[in-house]
Design a protein around this motif. Sequence first.
Motif, short mmCIF file in Angstrom:
data_model
loop_
_atom_site.label_atom_id
_atom_site.label_comp_id
_atom_site.label_asym_id
_atom_site.label_seq_id
_atom_site.Cartn_x
_atom_site.Cartn_y
_atom_site.Cartn_z
N ASP A 136 0.82 -1.22 0.00
CA ASP A 136 0.00 0.00 0.00
C ASP A 136 0.85 1.26 0.00
O ASP A 136 0.44 2.29 -0.50
CB ASP A 136 -0.92 0.01 1.23
CG ASP A 136 -2.08 -0.96 1.04
OD1 ASP A 136 -2.32 -1.36 -0.13
OD2 ASP A 136 -2.72 -1.32 2.04
N ASN A 137 2.04 1.15 0.60
CA ASN A 137 2.86 2.36 0.65
C ASN A 137 4.07 2.26 -0.28
O ASN A 137 5.14 2.78 0.03
CB ASN A 137 3.27 2.70 2.09
CG ASN A 137 3.81 1.48 2.79
OD1 ASN A 137 4.16 0.48 2.13
ND2 ASN A 137 3.90 1.52 4.11
N GLN A 139 6.68 3.20 -2.79
CA GLN A 139 7.19 4.54 -3.12
C GLN A 139 7.35 4.74 -4.62
O GLN A 139 7.61 5.85 -5.06
CB GLN A 139 8.54 4.76 -2.43
CG GLN A 139 8.50 4.60 -0.92
CD GLN A 139 7.60 5.63 -0.27
OE1 GLN A 139 7.78 6.83 -0.48
NE2 GLN A 139 6.61 5.17 0.48
N ASN A 150 11.72 2.07 -3.09
CA ASN A 150 11.48 1.13 -1.99
C ASN A 150 12.80 0.52 -1.52
O ASN A 150 12.92 0.09 -0.38
CB ASN A 150 10.57 -0.01 -2.43
CG ASN A 150 9.21 0.49 -2.86
OD1 ASN A 150 8.60 1.30 -2.18
ND2 ASN A 150 8.74 0.02 -4.00
#
Length: 175
Positions: A136-137, A139, A150
């Motif tokens: 979800d996060n 980069q 990431n």
Amino acid sequence: MFDFWLSIKDLPEQGQEFEVSDQEVWTVPIREFKIQARITQNIEARFFIYPGQNGYLIRGDLRGAVKIPCDRCFATKEIGLEATFELFEELEPAEKNDFYGQSFLRFSQGLPEINAGAMLWEQFLLAQPIKHLCSDNCQGLCSKCGQNLNLAACTCGQDEPDPRMAIFRNLKIET
Ligand SMILES: [Zn+2]
Ligand SMILES: [Zn+2]
């Protein structure tokens, strides 16, 4: 598309179960449409076809797993597919022209057949998540140098001007 027609003549009233695990149903169109997906766990479809007065009710599920690239950083990630589906194939369909409303039923020498290849390919597409993200996060990639953010930061961010200077930057004449 993988040509695969299922003969459905003389179905019992209580319906008949079909199982499809021939991977070509999915691998052929994946190649044909150059889709970035690799099957990592065999896909299996199981469905019932019930004969009715006006057509055929088809109800089933599809399971398996595929590896697909993240929309942001392109790293591949395995996702499990698990979807149920239900559709009705009318004997005399009203005019249908949208993709999802297409008919999978035909009569070959008077005998009904279901276009299982096209139907199961459509179900495969519908089973995909709308967004493919490795997390979800995620980069994503740096838009300047392509570094996977990431894994490591890049130095492009260091050129980022001091936000306090923004007011002066806005005065700059465009070149
Ligand atoms: Zn990602
Ligand atoms: Zn960068």
